[in-house]
Design an enzyme around this catalytic site. Structure first.
Site, PDB file in Angstrom:
ATOM      1  N   LYS A 372       0.780  -1.259   0.020  1.00 57.82           N
ATOM      2  CA  LYS A 372      -0.108  -0.034  -0.021  1.00 57.82           C
ATOM      3  C   LYS A 372       0.790   1.284   0.028  1.00 57.82           C
ATOM      4  CE  LYS A 372      -3.330  -2.140   2.855  1.00 57.82           C
ATOM      5  NZ  LYS A 372      -3.842  -2.192   4.333  1.00 57.82           N
ATOM      6  N   GLY A 373       2.222   0.943   0.354  1.00 53.65           N
ATOM      7  CA  GLY A 373       2.952   2.316   0.697  1.00 53.65           C
ATOM      8  C   GLY A 373       3.191   3.301  -0.400  1.00 53.65           C
ATOM      9  N   GLU A 428       7.625   2.429  -6.581  1.00 51.64           N
ATOM     10  CA  GLU A 428       8.021   1.778  -5.200  1.00 51.64           C
ATOM     11  C   GLU A 428       7.813   3.123  -4.103  1.00 51.64           C
ATOM     12  OE1 GLU A 428       8.056  -0.312  -3.110  1.00 51.64           O
ATOM     13  OE2 GLU A 428       9.113  -2.076  -3.543  1.00 51.64           O
ATOM     14  N   ASP A 429       7.688   2.848  -3.064  1.00 54.41           N
ATOM     15  CA  ASP A 429       7.622   3.682  -1.825  1.00 54.41           C
ATOM     16  C   ASP A 429       9.093   4.000  -1.290  1.00 54.41           C
ATOM     17  OD1 ASP A 429       7.438   1.044  -0.833  1.00 54.41           O
ATOM     18  OD2 ASP A 429       5.872   1.529   0.557  1.00 54.41           O
ATOM     19  N   ASP A 432      14.710  -0.476   1.094  1.00 50.76           N
ATOM     20  CA  ASP A 432      15.521  -0.543   2.197  1.00 50.76           C
ATOM     21  C   ASP A 432      16.509  -1.751   1.894  1.00 50.76           C
ATOM     22  OD1 ASP A 432      16.423  -1.193   4.766  1.00 50.76           O
ATOM     23  OD2 ASP A 432      14.369  -1.210   5.625  1.00 50.76           O
ATOM     24  N   LYS A 460      16.907   4.191   1.209  1.00 51.95           N
ATOM     25  CA  LYS A 460      17.825   4.084   2.428  1.00 51.95           C
ATOM     26  C   LYS A 460      19.313   3.802   1.983  1.00 51.95           C
ATOM     27  CE  LYS A 460      14.326   3.026   5.570  1.00 51.95           C
ATOM     28  NZ  LYS A 460      13.918   1.965   6.637  1.00 51.95           N
ATOM     29  N   PHE A 481      13.823   3.985  10.272  1.00 57.34           N
ATOM     30  CA  PHE A 481      12.587   3.780   9.765  1.00 57.34           C
ATOM     31  C   PHE A 481      11.731   4.798   9.822  1.00 57.34           C
ATOM     32  CE2 PHE A 481       8.335   1.935  10.161  1.00 57.34           C
ATOM     33  CZ  PHE A 481       8.308   0.917   9.377  1.00 57.34           C
ATOM     34  N   VAL A 482      10.866   5.168   8.729  1.00 55.33           N
ATOM     35  CA  VAL A 482      10.224   6.337   8.257  1.00 55.33           C
ATOM     36  C   VAL A 482       8.775   6.017   8.242  1.00 55.33           C
ATOM     37  CG1 VAL A 482      11.989   7.701   7.542  1.00 55.33           C
ATOM     38  CG2 VAL A 482      10.803   6.203   6.058  1.00 55.33           C
ATOM     39  N   ASP A 488       3.609   3.512   6.251  1.00 54.23           N
ATOM     40  CA  ASP A 488       2.929   3.002   7.614  1.00 54.23           C
ATOM     41  C   ASP A 488       3.435   2.650   8.810  1.00 54.23           C
ATOM     42  OD1 ASP A 488       3.279   0.483   6.701  1.00 54.23           O
ATOM     43  OD2 ASP A 488       1.505  -0.091   7.988  1.00 54.23           O
TER      44      ASP A 488
HETATM   45  P1  5GP Z   1      13.345  -4.185   1.374  1.00 56.23           P
HETATM   46  O1  5GP Z   1      12.779  -5.316   0.739  1.00 56.23           O
HETATM   47  O2  5GP Z   1      13.861  -3.032   0.352  1.00 56.23           O
HETATM   48  O3  5GP Z   1      14.006  -4.285   2.673  1.00 56.23           O
HETATM   49  O4  5GP Z   1      11.863  -3.182   1.871  1.00 56.23           O
HETATM   50  C1  5GP Z   1      10.961  -2.810   1.126  1.00 56.23           C
HETATM   51  C2  5GP Z   1       9.661  -2.703   1.765  1.00 56.23           C
HETATM   52  O5  5GP Z   1       9.664  -2.507   3.284  1.00 56.23           O
HETATM   53  C3  5GP Z   1       8.759  -1.413   1.564  1.00 56.23           C
HETATM   54  O6  5GP Z   1       8.309  -1.538   0.257  1.00 56.23           O
HETATM   55  C4  5GP Z   1       8.169  -1.099   2.783  1.00 56.23           C
HETATM   56  O7  5GP Z   1       6.947  -1.526   2.614  1.00 56.23           O
HETATM   57  C5  5GP Z   1       8.853  -1.585   3.681  1.00 56.23           C
HETATM   58  N1  5GP Z   1       9.767  -0.755   4.324  1.00 56.23           N
HETATM   59  C6  5GP Z   1      11.186  -0.704   4.294  1.00 56.23           C
HETATM   60  N2  5GP Z   1      11.517   0.519   4.935  1.00 56.23           N
HETATM   61  C7  5GP Z   1      10.589   1.091   5.545  1.00 56.23           C
HETATM   62  C8  5GP Z   1      10.437   2.187   6.450  1.00 56.23           C
HETATM   63  O8  5GP Z   1      11.192   3.007   6.953  1.00 56.23           O
HETATM   64  N3  5GP Z   1       9.189   2.667   6.864  1.00 56.23           N
HETATM   65  C9  5GP Z   1       7.986   1.779   6.365  1.00 56.23           C
HETATM   66  N4  5GP Z   1       6.936   2.329   6.706  1.00 56.23           N
HETATM   67  N5  5GP Z   1       8.111   0.729   5.517  1.00 56.23           N
HETATM   68  C10 5GP Z   1       9.434   0.375   5.121  1.00 56.23           C
END
Ligand code: 5GP
Length: 506
Positions: A372-373, A428-429, A432, A460, A481-482, A488
């Protein structure tokens, strides 16, 4: 360079023959435009250019500033005819008001062909160096005018041009504005230089001109070293010596008039390149920020005036030049400093939309929002793209703790559209570890799209284990974490209009 004897151009002047050895005219037979006001320096330029055997056109620019200025054109016309040169007159109009000298120069440059030679001498060079010193123009300013085909008599003295005119019986026009002490150059000429000569007990004009020549060589060396550096490459800027980095940035950030930002702004951009600040305004409504190791030039949040820097400070706590602040409109202990403010989000989304529009002309993309982000980002971005985009959504869930992803991804809602032959742009939102994205990319690539690119709002810094190959990135943020702007924590905070840090409350 060999020049024919002055007699060949119809001038019988031993003086011209002697002076030519110190001039830098192009080879005989080449075409040369000469700016000739009718004063001693420019008439001498004309005489010497003809004596050098160039195919000369004398161009007189009438600025219309003084009654009778048109008669000066006749003097130049007559001289050109006597010397066997072509003659051309250009008329410009200067509005009365301040800064006449600079505006007249600008207008003159506008009508003279590129590469036109001017009659500047050692004395003009000394004045230019002093004027530039007063302006704080740095090494390039102190290097003054460069000798060469556009300044062929830069090694001659003014007294020599006067003597040459007398010898060939040309009567120079006396320009009354040369004695007007309201003009800064005239005060340098008539007051500062004589005083400097008295203090130094020597003729300082050639001393200043000689130093200018040496500094010009230094400046050229630095320019050559700087030419290898890509300005947007923050890492490269960080690694080269500061004088080279400054030079790269000054050349890169010139405004429409060709003026570089001031020295303080360049130092702030150096901070951004070093990673000590996330972004900074450089004036003229321009902002430079860092994203994934690159400097990006965009619109300033504070407008051309730059007065509203407090707005920027409130809106983006990532930058060292802006004070981190607590999220203003929520009295919630879990909400930390704002990381990307509302205005900064809007400006960047608009930039991304414009960039995507340019890149996808003739092949509108299918935007795939990752729920949803990304829902807010996707809706703003779609409206910033001036193309008939299609939209589809996918929802994924990643296993892990509340603030850490594991990389194991499950598709909760799949796409409605078939991807084959479509230009897919994943929206993508936040990235990470990059695990979710690499899973998605593999999954979508297997469905046969014509192209597959990613636009991520937030990345990040330094957390990804493999290169991400992101075509578009909004902001690089610290690895906290934001929440907000779609992101959310247990379904809370998605509707915050900005992105801020989430603080785990024990
Ligand atoms: P990754 O697979 O790149 O580690 O994580 C990606 C997903 O993790 C994002 O699409 C999001 O849903 C969640 N995510 C990663 N970092 C954050 C953050 O700082 N805040 C929030 N709310 N979601 C995050």
């Amino acid at each position: 360079m060999s020049h024919p004897q002055p007699e060949a151009a119809g001038i019988d002047s031993g003086g011209a023959a002697r002076l030519l050895g110190r001039c830098t005219f192009p080879p005989a037979g080449e075409e040369l435009f000469c700016a000739v006001s009718g004063g001693a320096d420019s008439l001498a330029l004309l005489v010497l250019a003809c004596a050098a055997g160039c195919r000369v056109t004398a161009i007189h620019v009438d600025h219309g500033l003084r009654p009778g200025s048109g008669a000066e054109a006749d003097v130049v016309d007559a001289a050109a005819r006597r010397l066997g040169a072509q003659f051309r007159k250009e008329q410009v109009w200067i509005e009365p008001g301040g800064n006449v000298e600079a505006r007249a120069r600008q207008a003159r440059l506008g009508v003279l062909p590129p590469g036109t030679a001017t009659g500047h001498t050692v004395d003009d060079q000394a004045e230019t160096v002093l004027l530039n010193l007063c302006r704080g123009a740095g090494l390039d300013g102190l290097a003054g005018m460069r000798a060469g085909r556009t300044h062929p008599i830069l090694a001659l003295r003014r007294a020599e041009t006067v003597a040459l005119c007398a010898e060939v019986r040309l009567v120079p026009v006396a320009d009354p504005s040369n004695t007007d002490l309201r003009l800064r150059r005239n005060r340098i000429r008539h007051e500062v230089l004589p005083l400097l000569c008295a203090v130094a007990e020597r003729d300082v004009a050639p001393v200043l001109a000689r130093q200018a020549g040496l500094l010009a060589a230094d400046a050229e060396l630095l320019a050559e070293l700087a030419s290898d550096i890509e300005a947007a490459d923050a890492t490269a800027l960080r690694l080269v010596p500061a004088p080279i980095a400054r030079r790269v940035l000054r050349a890169w950030l010139r405004d429409e008039q060709g003026h570089p930002p001031d020295a303080a702004a360049i130092e702030r951009v150096m901070d951004v390149a070093r990673g000590d600040a996330g972004g900074t305004d450089v004036g003229g409504g321009v902002r430079v920020r860092r994203s994934r190791g690159r400097l990006v030039v965009g619109r300033s949040l504070t407008g051309a005036g730059g007065a509203a820097s407090r707005v920027a400070a409130v809106s983006a706590g990532v930058s060292a030049d802006r004070a981190p602040t607590r999220a203003a409109h929520c009295d919630d202990a879990a909400l930390g400093p704002v990381v990307v403010g509302e205005a900064e989000l809007a400006a960047r989304v608009a930039e991304l939309g414009a960039q995507i529009t340019r890149d996808y002309v003739g092949r509108p993309p299918l935007l795939i929002g990752v729920l949803k982000g990304a829902f807010l980002f996707m809706s703003d971005l779609a409206r910033a793209i001036a193309l008939p985009v299609e939209c589809d959504f996918m929802a994924v869930a990643s296993y892990g703790t509340s603030t850490r992803t594991s990389g194991v991804v499950r598709i909760v809602k799949d796409l409605d559209l078939d991807l084959s032959g479509r230009h897919v742009l994943v929206v993508e939102d936040i990235v990470d570890s990059g695990l979710t994205l690499s899973y998605l990319r593999r999954n979508l690539a297997a469905r046969g799209p014509a192209s597959l690119e990613v636009c991520a709002l937030l990345v990040k810094a330094g957390l990804q284990r493999a290169p991400l190959d992101l075509r578009y990135v909004g902001f690089e943020i610290p690895p906290d974490f934001v929440v907000g702007y779609g992101l959310d924590m247990n379904e809370h905070y998605r509707n915050l209009p900005y992105v801020c840090r989430y603080i785990e409350v024990p």
